[in-house]
Design a protein around this motif. Structure first.
Motif, PDB file in Angstrom:
ATOM      1  N   PRO A   1       0.819  -1.214   0.000  1.00 30.83           N
ATOM      2  CA  PRO A   1       0.000   0.000   0.000  1.00 30.83           C
ATOM      3  C   PRO A   1       0.851   1.261   0.000  1.00 30.83           C
ATOM      4  CG  PRO A   1      -0.281  -1.274   2.042  1.00 30.83           C
ATOM      5  CD  PRO A   1       0.553  -2.095   1.133  1.00 30.83           C
ATOM      6  N   VAL A   2       0.381   2.276  -0.652  1.00 28.17           N
ATOM      7  CA  VAL A   2       1.010   3.598  -0.835  1.00 28.17           C
ATOM      8  C   VAL A   2       2.308   3.498  -1.653  1.00 28.17           C
ATOM      9  CG1 VAL A   2       1.833   5.726   0.236  1.00 28.17           C
ATOM     10  CG2 VAL A   2      -0.012   4.405   1.320  1.00 28.17           C
ATOM     11  N   ILE A   3       3.291   2.692  -1.174  1.00 24.86           N
ATOM     12  CA  ILE A   3       4.580   2.609  -1.894  1.00 24.86           C
ATOM     13  C   ILE A   3       4.358   2.091  -3.312  1.00 24.86           C
ATOM     14  CG2 ILE A   3       6.751   1.300  -1.962  1.00 24.86           C
ATOM     15  CD1 ILE A   3       6.825   1.572   1.059  1.00 24.86           C
ATOM     16  N   GLY A   4       3.427   1.149  -3.463  1.00 27.98           N
ATOM     17  CA  GLY A   4       3.139   0.563  -4.783  1.00 27.98           C
ATOM     18  C   GLY A   4       2.768   1.612  -5.809  1.00 27.98           C
ATOM     19  N   ARG A   5       2.235   2.748  -5.335  1.00 26.27           N
ATOM     20  CA  ARG A   5       1.827   3.807  -6.272  1.00 26.27           C
ATOM     21  C   ARG A   5       3.013   4.436  -6.997  1.00 26.27           C
ATOM     22  NH1 ARG A   5      -3.341   6.503  -5.099  1.00 26.27           N
ATOM     23  NH2 ARG A   5      -4.480   5.156  -3.691  1.00 26.27           N
ATOM     24  N   PHE A   6       4.189   4.399  -6.377  1.00 28.13           N
ATOM     25  CA  PHE A   6       5.360   5.010  -7.004  1.00 28.13           C
ATOM     26  C   PHE A   6       5.714   4.314  -8.318  1.00 28.13           C
ATOM     27  CE2 PHE A   6       5.808   6.705  -2.780  1.00 28.13           C
ATOM     28  CZ  PHE A   6       6.208   8.001  -3.043  1.00 28.13           C
ATOM     29  N   ARG A   7       5.378   3.024  -8.396  1.00 29.47           N
ATOM     30  CA  ARG A   7       5.661   2.275  -9.618  1.00 29.47           C
ATOM     31  C   ARG A   7       5.029   2.980 -10.829  1.00 29.47           C
ATOM     32  NH1 ARG A   7       3.378  -1.372 -12.780  1.00 29.47           N
ATOM     33  NH2 ARG A   7       4.839  -2.738 -13.808  1.00 29.47           N
ATOM     34  N   TYR A   8       3.777   3.407 -10.647  1.00 28.55           N
ATOM     35  CA  TYR A   8       3.066   4.034 -11.767  1.00 28.55           C
ATOM     36  C   TYR A   8       3.608   5.438 -12.028  1.00 28.55           C
ATOM     37  CZ  TYR A   8       0.288   0.017 -10.767  1.00 28.55           C
ATOM     38  OH  TYR A   8      -0.078  -1.275 -10.553  1.00 28.55           O
ATOM     39  N   LEU A   9       3.932   6.115 -10.921  1.00 32.26           N
ATOM     40  CA  LEU A   9       4.489   7.466 -11.078  1.00 32.26           C
ATOM     41  C   LEU A   9       5.800   7.391 -11.859  1.00 32.26           C
ATOM     42  CD1 LEU A   9       4.397  10.490 -10.270  1.00 32.26           C
ATOM     43  CD2 LEU A   9       5.796   9.879  -8.299  1.00 32.26           C
ATOM     44  N   PHE A  10       6.672   6.451 -11.456  1.00 31.05           N
ATOM     45  CA  PHE A  10       7.983   6.373 -12.109  1.00 31.05           C
ATOM     46  C   PHE A  10       7.867   5.900 -13.558  1.00 31.05           C
ATOM     47  CE2 PHE A  10      10.035   5.775  -7.712  1.00 31.05           C
ATOM     48  CZ  PHE A  10      10.148   7.142  -7.567  1.00 31.05           C
ATOM     49  N   SER A  11       6.937   4.963 -13.820  1.00 29.13           N
ATOM     50  CA  SER A  11       6.860   4.535 -15.229  1.00 29.13           C
ATOM     51  C   SER A  11       6.297   5.654 -16.096  1.00 29.13           C
ATOM     52  CB  SER A  11       6.113   3.211 -15.408  1.00 29.13           C
ATOM     53  OG  SER A  11       4.796   3.363 -15.006  1.00 29.13           O
TER      54      SER A  11
END
Ligand SMILES: Cc1cc2nc3c(=O)[nH]c(=O)nc-3n(C[C@H](O)[C@H](O)[C@H](O)COP(=O)(O)O)c2cc1C
Length: 521
Positions: free
Chosen positions: A50-60
């Motif tokens: 949770p929460v950290i997983g969102r960075f994956r989409y931001l970075f891609s």
């Protein structure tokens, strides 16, 4: 403490309150996101992290923008790498585009093209201007095309108004033609006064009757514009064979809808085929009809997959007589560009131009039609070497879409199917269009054409011929899997004209004399 001190203390107090408040908001947002992420069920990464997983989409998402600047090597990106794009940018700006130290291109890669330089190159004073190509010698108004590179079809709709205006003015300055694409003829195509090729796509925008068929009166009226020099019937396009044009609803403005004769702000989807063209006979019928109505040379555009129909068509042409042949065939590459297309068609359907162009050339040669039917080639031909390869392989003329988009300033942000193109080329958002000044960009279009002409010219002279249209297959070699190169005419031997069709054959397409298994120029 004076009033200044009191004020400072009050300011600091306010700042610390704001800081605590902002910090609280951030903590609250994290808690809300945490609860949303663990309780949702459609995204496994966010549920497990949770929460950290969102960075994956931001970075891609950010990676899409930053990769080209920081991480990708010069020859790495697709569809066009930085070296190719930079060549066009520099050419278009009119700057010196020589490079220093040595090539960064890997010359051992399979499919690399190597031109066969002549020990005695053409002296500058022996170089000749490239002769024109005559399209439709039997049409009421044959067309003499001078430029070795021209603007490929891109509709007004896929492109913005300033982009079309810049291309129209630029094509006029450069002396090349501008193809309208399948979105109808806009006043902006005519504005610059360049030669125009009108494309009739499967929706027949601008020349359609109430039943979706061809309205001859409208075509006649359109063809009467003196700028309109040829007609192109679009059968298919490399990026989406078997699918028609797609213009998303947000790009169908009132003006575009008016020109196409459709409803504004509703997606514009063309039929996936001309309903009335189901075989080669009907294809030739339609070409005859368009040519008769307009008096203009008429050809068709296709991407090649299955190929037996080309033989069938050639035989049918001979049955009917050469006057009924298409005046040209535009062969588009399976990896051609588009405003919008489904990925399976874009990636995996239709032959690339590298295979398709020699194949179509050879069919025409075998049937003695090589002189009668001109070949226009498109598909990632944006540098002099690409264009020169096409002339070696059999093209009479080359057209480019994305090369000209780069000349207009395209940064390959891959947003043509949205209304958010950051360079104003494929968006109808006025704010984003502000960056595209048609007058300025027209000069860039001309510079790009000039540099292509110059570059292809010096390749031709290095090969010992006086101009680009004299390039033949034996002037270029292709690197094979072994790392060694072989002449293009070994990979695609130039066929003989079939006995019964000898009259229409072209002498310069006859196989070259061969010495020790290789060809001599
Ligand atoms: C934005 C955009 C719009 C296009 N619109 C059309 C079109 O209306 N009709 C068509 O036949 N091809 C269309 N094409 C395809 C091009 O004309 C061309 O065949 C293809 O992109 C290959 O050339 P290139 O590699 O130089 O881009 C479009 C391509 C792009 C990039």
């Amino acid at each position: 403490m004076g009033w200044l001190g009191t004020l400072t203390m009050a300011g600091l107090g306010l700042l610390s309150t704001l800081f605590v408040f902002a910090f609280g908001l951030v903590v609250l947002a994290i808690i809300v996101m945490f609860v949303i992420d663990v309780s949702q069920t459609h995204d496994a990464v966010r549920r497990n992290y949770p929460v950290i997983g969102r960075f994956r989409y931001l970075f891609s998402t950010l990676g899409e923008f930053f990769r080209q600047y920081f991480f990708a090597m010069d020859r790495e990106e697709m569809p066009f790498n930085r070296a190719e794009r930079d060549w066009v940018y520099k050419s278009a700006s009119g700057a010196d585009n020589t490079i220093a130290f040595g090539s960064t291109k890997n010359l051992n890669a399979v499919e690399t093209v190597i031109f066969v330089n002549c020990p005695f190159p053409t002296l500058d004073e022996h170089a000749l201007p490239t002769p024109p190509v005559i399209f439709g010698p039997g049409a009421d108004q044959p067309y003499e095309a001078h430029s070795i590179i021209n603007v490929s079809g891109m509709s007004f709709g896929a492109l913005s108004k300033p982009a079309v205006r810049a291309l129209s003015k630029g094509a006029k300055l450069a002396g090349c033609w501008l193809n309208t694409g399948e979105g109808g003829l806009a006043p902006w195509h005519l504005e610059g006064g360049a030669d125009v090729v009108f494309q009739m796509g499967t929706a027949k925008y601008g020349v359609r009757d109430d039943n979706g068929g061809l309205d001859e009166a409208k075509l006649r009226e359109l063809a009467a514009h003196p700028e309109v020099k040829m007609l192109e019937l679009k059968m298919s396009q490399g990026a989406k064979p078997g699918k028609g044009g797609i213009l998303p609803a947000e790009k169908v403005t009132e003006e575009i809808a008016g020109i196409r004769g459709i409803e504004a702000y509703k997606a514009s989807i063309s039929p996936n085929r001309h309903p009335e063209i189901d075989n080669v006979s009907q294809l030739l019928d339609m070409i005859d009809r368009m040519r008769d109505v307009s008096g203009l040379p008429t050809g068709f555009k296709t991407v090649v997959g299955a190929y037996g129909w080309l033989d069938e068509m050639a035989e049918e042409i001979h049955r009917r007589g050469l006057a009924h042949a298409p005046d040209f065939i535009t062969v588009d590459s399976g990896d051609g560009g588009t405003g919008a297309a489904p990925m399976p068609l874009m990636d995996n359907v239709g032959l690339p131009i590298r295979e398709a162009l020699p194949m179509v050339t050879d069919v025409l040669t075998r049937y003695g039609l090589r002189d009668r039917v001109k070949l226009v080639a498109s598909g990632k031909l944006i540098t002099p070497a690409d264009v020169a390869w096409a002339y070696c392989a059999g093209a009479d003329v080359v057209v480019s879409a994305r090369g000209f988009m780069f000349a207009l300033g395209c940064i390959q942000s891959l947003k043509c199917n949205k209304n958010t193109c950051p360079t104003g080329i494929t968006t109808h958002d006025r704010r984003l269009q502000r960056g595209l000044d048609p007058e300025d960009k027209a000069v860039r279009v001309k510079n790009f054409v000039d540099k292509i002409r110059y570059g292809v010219g010096i390749i031709a002279h290095s090969c010992g011929v006086p101009h680009p249209r004299a390039l033949k297959r034996y002037h270029c070699r292709i690197v094979l899997e072994t790392g060694r190169s072989t002449p293009l005419d070994d990979v695609y031997p130039v066929p003989e004209v079939m006995e019964r069709y000898r009259e229409g054959g072209r002498a310069d397409e006859m196989p070259a004399p061969r010495v020790h298994g290789s060809s001599v120029a």
